[in-house]
Design an enzyme around this catalytic site. Sequence first.
Site, PDB file in Angstrom:
ATOM      1  N   LYS A   1       0.938  -1.179   0.001  1.00 15.43           N
ATOM      2  CA  LYS A   1       0.350  -0.064  -0.004  1.00 15.43           C
ATOM      3  C   LYS A   1       0.777   1.228  -0.031  1.00 15.43           C
ATOM      4  O   LYS A   1       1.934   1.201   0.577  1.00 15.43           O
ATOM      5  CB  LYS A   1      -0.874  -0.149   1.224  1.00 15.43           C
ATOM      6  CG  LYS A   1      -2.136   1.034   1.167  1.00 15.43           C
ATOM      7  CD  LYS A   1      -2.645   0.664   2.632  1.00 15.43           C
ATOM      8  CE  LYS A   1      -4.014   1.660   2.797  1.00 15.43           C
ATOM      9  NZ  LYS A   1      -4.759   1.408   3.893  1.00 15.43           N
TER      10      LYS A   1
ATOM     11  N   SER B   1      -9.695   1.145   2.888  1.00 19.51           N
ATOM     12  CA  SER B   1      -9.002   1.960   2.207  1.00 19.51           C
ATOM     13  C   SER B   1      -7.924   1.245   1.415  1.00 19.51           C
ATOM     14  O   SER B   1      -7.269   1.974   0.307  1.00 19.51           O
ATOM     15  CB  SER B   1      -8.320   2.980   2.868  1.00 19.51           C
ATOM     16  OG  SER B   1      -7.523   2.543   3.821  1.00 19.51           O
TER      17      SER B   1
ATOM     18  N   SER C   1      -9.864  -1.630   6.801  1.00 21.44           N
ATOM     19  CA  SER C   1      -9.146  -1.272   5.547  1.00 21.44           C
ATOM     20  C   SER C   1      -8.531  -2.382   5.002  1.00 21.44           C
ATOM     21  O   SER C   1      -8.189  -2.331   3.693  1.00 21.44           O
ATOM     22  CB  SER C   1      -8.383  -0.255   5.587  1.00 21.44           C
ATOM     23  OG  SER C   1      -9.097   0.960   5.734  1.00 21.44           O
TER      24      SER C   1
HETATM   25  N1  GLN Z   1     -12.984   3.178   6.671  1.00 24.77           N
HETATM   26  C1  GLN Z   1     -12.500   3.525   7.949  1.00 24.77           C
HETATM   27  C2  GLN Z   1     -12.048   4.754   8.032  1.00 24.77           C
HETATM   28  O1  GLN Z   1     -12.506   5.450   6.913  1.00 24.77           O
HETATM   29  C3  GLN Z   1     -11.334   2.606   8.157  1.00 24.77           C
HETATM   30  C4  GLN Z   1     -10.065   2.979   7.371  1.00 24.77           C
HETATM   31  C5  GLN Z   1      -8.918   2.084   7.618  1.00 24.77           C
HETATM   32  O2  GLN Z   1      -8.843   1.002   8.041  1.00 24.77           O
HETATM   33  N2  GLN Z   1      -7.972   2.640   7.186  1.00 24.77           N
HETATM   34  O3  GLN Z   1     -11.457   5.374   8.824  1.00 24.77           O
END
Ligand code: GLN
Length: 485
Positions: A75, A150, A174
């Site tokens: 990532k 994400s 995510s």
């Molecule tokens: N969707 C969650 C957020 O927007 C989790 C994101 C993540 O795990 N990085 O914070």
Amino acid sequence: MPDVPTATDLARAVQARETTPQALLDAARLRAEAARDLNALISLNDRAGEQAARVQARLDAGETLPLAGVPIVVKDNLNVRGTRTTCGSRILANYVSPYDAAAVERLTAAGAIIVGKANMDEFAMGSSTESSATGPTLNPWDPARVPGGSSGGSAVAVAANLTPVSLGSDTGGSVRQPAAFTGIYGLKPTYGRVSRYGLVAYASSLDQIGPFARTAADLALLMNVIAGHDPRDATSLDAPPAFRAGTPDDLRGLKVGVIREALGGNTPGVEAALKATLDALRAAGASVTEVSVPTVQHAIAAYYLIATPEASSNLARYDGMVYGERVPAPDAVTSMTLTREEGFGREVKRRIMLGTYALSSGYYDAYYSKAMKVRRLIAQDFARAFAGVDVLVTPTSPFPAFRRGEKMQDPLAMYAADVDTVAVNLAGLPALSVPAGFETVDGVRLPVGIQFIAPALQDERLVALAGGLEGIGAVKVEPAPGAEV
Ligand code: GLN
């Protein structure tokens, strides 16, 4: 359709001199090129060739490497020396990493080749990989749908077979949610299991690096490499990893608790996949009971009151002075203001404002401090539930992949997409999304994931369980339509 080679297969073939790191890298680059439309990668690693040559030299010198020549994608919030690390943001569009993240160091020491950097929601804030400055990543099962987020780019890299495995980061879901949306495994380890050194911080008390893979054996292989103590991360745990893919024997006598609060509001396909998984577990000798973890109902509210304050602090460093882009102006304050105005996207700005508000004097007690209390109650609730069961189960998401654009104008609907995953991060627990079935929506077959949660430090139990589920045919991994093989 030919079998898609796993990381385990590739490392073995390289070690046996049936192929070379360079040949695997060339093939991965061709697949990445052919799959450009999916927009899974933000950049390719120019130094991957050097890495391949170094691995070759080590093999020639007689070394045995667990990830010999395995191509991998990470990532774009993980620093890889000499690559751009943009975090999907304009503010870091030209930031080049001067060092490797700890997890990346461990991968390369084990012989892996970092092929490229995966697309992501800006600063890992989101559930759809639509908010990247590089544009959205598409779901290979249906390009009109999101791959989840994400870490959507990392998930698609594996689902579309650009690389057999990849790394993402999971702050509230995510890794698990995009794994569910793309039909592969995604593991969020116990908080502290994998060093966060070199992972760009979003919400430091929740962030954890985790792998995507298509088999339990590959999950074990990767976790054995990336887990372990690192003095550069003060929260890193001294828990020696011993991951292995289990067998159906691991399921006999296993006590499985289904979280009652996660049983409502799921689509029929998600319910069917959950039922099929539980039936298979029972048939293999596990016991299945329903357990209540009542405070998980407050997890989303608590999460956004904890994650956004941490984000507002962590993102204060992007002021145009030290890192990344700078908009010049006659004075420093104007320059900082313009840099942040132009560099950050809408969702990031929303979260900086939310987080600053929740921390501000007069509101701190009502919001942040309350959320911290709820966080402790959630952790206690999980501990109570684990007194009676070995693992807990929920769907990973109440629904399969949604359409691009569907939730972008409705932040609360986007936040609610993590209803089944965020509690796990608040409690610091390990959890695995298992590809467990498919749901046909508007004529398109979409993957469905089931989440297994283990007590802290019992990450190994999840990988063993995954191997057991594979052994009884309860894991449904298929090449995505159009995946490169
Ligand atoms: N969707 C969650 C957020 O927007 C989790 C994101 C993540 O795990 N990085 O914070």
